[in-house]
Design a protein around this motif. Sequence first.
Motif, mmCIF file in Angstrom:
data_model
loop_
_atom_site.group_PDB
_atom_site.id
_atom_site.type_symbol
_atom_site.label_atom_id
_atom_site.label_comp_id
_atom_site.label_asym_id
_atom_site.label_seq_id
_atom_site.Cartn_x
_atom_site.Cartn_y
_atom_site.Cartn_z
ATOM 1 N N CYS A 1 0.797 -1.227 0.000
ATOM 2 C CA CYS A 1 0.000 0.000 0.000
ATOM 3 C C CYS A 1 0.826 1.272 0.000
ATOM 4 N N MET A 2 2.159 1.122 0.078
ATOM 5 C CA MET A 2 3.053 2.280 -0.051
ATOM 6 C C MET A 2 4.018 2.079 -1.218
ATOM 7 N N GLU A 3 4.746 0.974 -1.178
ATOM 8 C CA GLU A 3 5.723 0.709 -2.243
ATOM 9 C C GLU A 3 5.069 0.226 -3.536
ATOM 10 N N GLY A 4 3.837 -0.251 -3.449
ATOM 11 C CA GLY A 4 3.109 -0.653 -4.648
ATOM 12 C C GLY A 4 3.382 -2.071 -5.127
ATOM 13 N N LYS A 5 4.045 -2.885 -4.309
ATOM 14 C CA LYS A 5 4.327 -4.266 -4.711
ATOM 15 C C LYS A 5 3.060 -5.114 -4.649
ATOM 16 N N LEU A 6 2.732 -5.760 -5.766
ATOM 17 C CA LEU A 6 1.536 -6.614 -5.870
ATOM 18 C C LEU A 6 0.253 -5.827 -5.589
ATOM 19 N N VAL A 7 0.268 -4.527 -5.866
ATOM 20 C CA VAL A 7 -0.908 -3.706 -5.573
ATOM 21 C C VAL A 7 -1.987 -3.838 -6.646
ATOM 22 N N SER A 8 -1.618 -4.303 -7.836
ATOM 23 C CA SER A 8 -2.593 -4.425 -8.924
ATOM 24 C C SER A 8 -3.754 -5.328 -8.509
ATOM 25 N N GLY A 9 -4.956 -4.855 -8.704
ATOM 26 C CA GLY A 9 -6.141 -5.630 -8.348
ATOM 27 C C GLY A 9 -6.666 -5.345 -6.958
ATOM 28 N N THR A 10 -5.934 -4.528 -6.185
ATOM 29 C CA THR A 10 -6.380 -4.210 -4.830
ATOM 30 C C THR A 10 -7.720 -3.485 -4.840
ATOM 31 N N SER A 11 -7.965 -2.696 -5.869
ATOM 32 C CA SER A 11 -9.232 -1.958 -5.952
ATOM 33 C C SER A 11 -10.425 -2.912 -6.004
ATOM 34 N N LEU A 12 -10.285 -4.011 -6.720
ATOM 35 C CA LEU A 12 -11.380 -4.980 -6.807
ATOM 36 C C LEU A 12 -11.609 -5.646 -5.459
ATOM 37 N N PHE A 13 -10.517 -6.010 -4.780
ATOM 38 C CA PHE A 13 -10.659 -6.580 -3.438
ATOM 39 C C PHE A 13 -11.369 -5.593 -2.512
ATOM 40 N N SER A 14 -10.964 -4.312 -2.556
ATOM 41 C CA SER A 14 -11.577 -3.289 -1.706
ATOM 42 C C SER A 14 -13.061 -3.150 -2.019
ATOM 43 N N TYR A 15 -13.385 -3.162 -3.292
ATOM 44 C CA TYR A 15 -14.787 -3.037 -3.713
ATOM 45 C C TYR A 15 -15.626 -4.189 -3.163
ATOM 46 N N GLN A 16 -15.114 -5.387 -3.253
ATOM 47 C CA GLN A 16 -15.828 -6.552 -2.752
ATOM 48 C C GLN A 16 -15.965 -6.502 -1.231
ATOM 49 N N TYR A 17 -14.915 -6.047 -0.562
ATOM 50 C CA TYR A 17 -14.948 -5.956 0.904
ATOM 51 C C TYR A 17 -15.950 -4.891 1.355
ATOM 52 N N ILE A 18 -15.997 -3.776 0.649
ATOM 53 C CA ILE A 18 -16.973 -2.731 0.966
ATOM 54 C C ILE A 18 -18.393 -3.275 0.841
ATOM 55 N N ASN A 19 -18.654 -4.056 -0.197
ATOM 56 C CA ASN A 19 -19.976 -4.649 -0.360
ATOM 57 C C ASN A 19 -20.324 -5.574 0.791
ATOM 58 N N THR A 20 -19.348 -6.344 1.265
ATOM 59 C CA THR A 20 -19.570 -7.225 2.409
ATOM 60 C C THR A 20 -19.902 -6.421 3.662
#
Length: 330
Positions: free
Chosen positions: A75-94
């Motif tokens: 969440c700072m250095e950006g390593k493996l950050v791709s796709g985090t938005s989709l995870f966040s979206y799904q978690y928000i829905n939950t």
Amino acid sequence: MKYISLIIFTLLQYGFASNNLNLGKNVTVSGISSGGYFAHQFHIINSGFVNGAAIFAAGPFYCARGNAITAMKTCMEGKLVSGTSLFSYQYINTLQFSGLIDPAFNLKDDKVFLFSGLLDKVVHQEVTNELNSLYELLGVKELKYVKDLQVAHTLPTLDQGGECTKSQTPFIGNCNYNGALESLRTLYPDRRKENNVLGGTLTKVSQRKYFSSFDIGLYRPLLMEDAYLYIPKYCKDHQCELHIAFHGCKQSLDDIGTDYIDKSGFIEASEELGLIVLFPQAKKSLSDFQNPNSCWDWWGYSGMDYSVRTGQQVRIITDMVKDLLNKNMQ
């Protein structure tokens, strides 16, 4: 600061009643770095009454997943950050279906401003790209993303702070770009210059007042006793909206004094647009293992419910805002 003599300081120890403030119903938030993460968090959790956000150098909701290593690496250095938005979206829905945050459909009509500097090596631009993608997934239509300026990890101002191309204390940069005003103009496009003469009131508002009976000992919040509230002279006789400006790491009163209040540009922008600004204050921990840099909690140091309405810092700031607005937002 060159404007400091023009500001009248009134030091109060308790909350300010809304009938003295003449506040409107709209609330917006802003923040940089940890304050950006927290402002975004606050926006998502309280979308029922928060209807706009200006986020500088931060990433998507629950990016850290309660883990400090994930916070730093992903969440700072950006390593493996791709796709985090989709995870966040799904978690928000939950979370919304469990009632732990407000319904996400509230966000669709909100206004959002995002900023990421090309030279930011603290929170890499790939991370803020994911935040932009998250707001798109949430259906936010009025979304502005500034990402083409030679700015480091710093809040860009017109002429205050240090070198714009360096990430260094006080993390306020002389960038010939008025980040505070540009972001607030995005959130309040219908408000035009009302009064550009500094001479408002900077007031202490108790944060301690909103600690619960459980916020003691090891669970005492890492928040300072007081926040600060700036009330433009114009707002003494006119109704104004409330904006909440969250500082970043190493920008609390303990770290840089009142520089974030004085030099960030939010006071001048509030005078120009007719806004009352609340400056909450986080507190550094005595231990290096919790929060030694006065950051807002976006990775779980205050408890694992940090990203929902029961989270300690969210709860306290929400109660303070409710008291300022003097209405029940449950």
